[in-house]
Design a protein around this motif. Structure first.
Motif, short mmCIF file in Angstrom:
data_model
loop_
_atom_site.label_atom_id
_atom_site.label_comp_id
_atom_site.label_asym_id
_atom_site.label_seq_id
_atom_site.Cartn_x
_atom_site.Cartn_y
_atom_site.Cartn_z
N GLU A 180 30.27 -18.70 0.62
CA GLU A 180 30.81 -19.25 1.87
C GLU A 180 30.31 -20.67 2.10
OE1 GLU A 180 29.90 -16.47 4.98
OE2 GLU A 180 31.23 -14.95 4.13
N GLN A 181 29.06 -20.92 1.82
CA GLN A 181 28.52 -22.27 1.99
C GLN A 181 29.22 -23.25 1.04
OE1 GLN A 181 26.61 -23.44 4.40
NE2 GLN A 181 26.88 -25.47 3.54
N ALA A 182 29.43 -22.83 -0.19
CA ALA A 182 30.13 -23.68 -1.15
C ALA A 182 31.57 -23.96 -0.68
CB ALA A 182 30.13 -23.03 -2.53
N ALA A 183 32.24 -22.96 -0.13
CA ALA A 183 33.60 -23.14 0.38
C ALA A 183 33.61 -24.12 1.54
CB ALA A 183 34.18 -21.80 0.81
N ARG A 184 32.65 -24.00 2.45
CA ARG A 184 32.57 -24.94 3.57
C ARG A 184 32.40 -26.38 3.08
NH1 ARG A 184 29.60 -20.63 5.68
NH2 ARG A 184 30.60 -19.71 7.48
N GLU A 185 31.56 -26.55 2.08
CA GLU A 185 31.34 -27.90 1.53
C GLU A 185 32.60 -28.45 0.89
OE1 GLU A 185 28.66 -30.04 1.67
OE2 GLU A 185 28.01 -28.61 3.18
N MET A 186 33.32 -27.60 0.16
CA MET A 186 34.54 -28.04 -0.50
C MET A 186 35.60 -28.42 0.53
SD MET A 186 36.86 -26.11 -3.37
CE MET A 186 35.61 -26.20 -4.64
N ILE A 187 35.75 -27.61 1.55
CA ILE A 187 36.77 -27.84 2.57
C ILE A 187 36.42 -29.02 3.46
CG2 ILE A 187 37.82 -26.83 4.63
CD1 ILE A 187 37.64 -24.11 3.10
N ARG A 188 35.14 -29.23 3.68
CA ARG A 188 34.70 -30.32 4.56
C ARG A 188 35.27 -31.66 4.12
NH1 ARG A 188 29.74 -33.50 4.87
NH2 ARG A 188 29.11 -32.57 2.91
N PHE A 189 35.36 -31.89 2.83
CA PHE A 189 35.83 -33.17 2.31
C PHE A 189 37.34 -33.36 2.45
CE2 PHE A 189 31.77 -32.61 0.11
CZ PHE A 189 31.16 -33.80 0.49
N VAL A 190 38.08 -32.29 2.60
CA VAL A 190 39.54 -32.43 2.72
C VAL A 190 40.03 -32.20 4.14
CG1 VAL A 190 39.95 -31.84 0.31
CG2 VAL A 190 40.01 -30.04 2.04
N ALA A 191 39.24 -31.60 5.00
CA ALA A 191 39.69 -31.26 6.35
C ALA A 191 39.93 -32.48 7.23
CB ALA A 191 38.70 -30.32 7.01
N ALA A 192 38.99 -33.40 7.27
CA ALA A 192 39.10 -34.55 8.18
C ALA A 192 40.35 -35.39 7.92
CB ALA A 192 37.84 -35.40 8.10
N PRO A 193 40.65 -35.75 6.68
CA PRO A 193 41.87 -36.55 6.46
C PRO A 193 43.15 -35.82 6.90
CG PRO A 193 40.49 -36.60 4.50
CD PRO A 193 39.90 -35.60 5.44
N ARG A 194 43.19 -34.53 6.71
CA ARG A 194 44.38 -33.77 7.11
C ARG A 194 44.49 -33.68 8.63
NH1 ARG A 194 43.11 -34.04 2.44
NH2 ARG A 194 44.65 -33.73 0.86
#
Length: 84
Positions: free
Chosen positions: A31-45
């Motif tokens: 879950e922590q790895a998923a949060r890190e991966m998503i964090r980088f794409v969430a803001a631009p979207r």
């Protein structure tokens, strides 16, 4: 703005569940790895107005067909009616 993240159960099995145990520690790490991966794409979207996204694996189209849905191609949108 379509894209894919490599976050499938197949992709994440070895790095996070190599012992094949569904232990709390394994899930926490994944879950922590998923949060890190998503964090980088969430803001631009969000900046483009996205409020939600839908994720699915290759099993969704097959499941839809198995439950009376129509065969889906890769460019079709996932909708509630297709999943019901």
């Amino acid at each position: 703005m379509l894209f894919s993240l490599s976050m499938s159960c197949v992709t994440w099995l070895e790095p996070f569940f190599s012992d094949r145990h569904l232990a709390k520690e394994n899930f926490s790490t994944a879950e922590q790895a998923a949060r890190e991966m998503i964090r980088f794409v969430a803001a631009p979207r969000r900046a483009h107005g996205w409020e939600a996204c839908v994720g699915a694996s290759g099993h969704c189209p097959g499941a839809a067909r198995d439950h009376g849905g129509v065969a889906q191609s890769m460019d079709e949108r996932i909708t509630l009616s297709k999943l019901q």
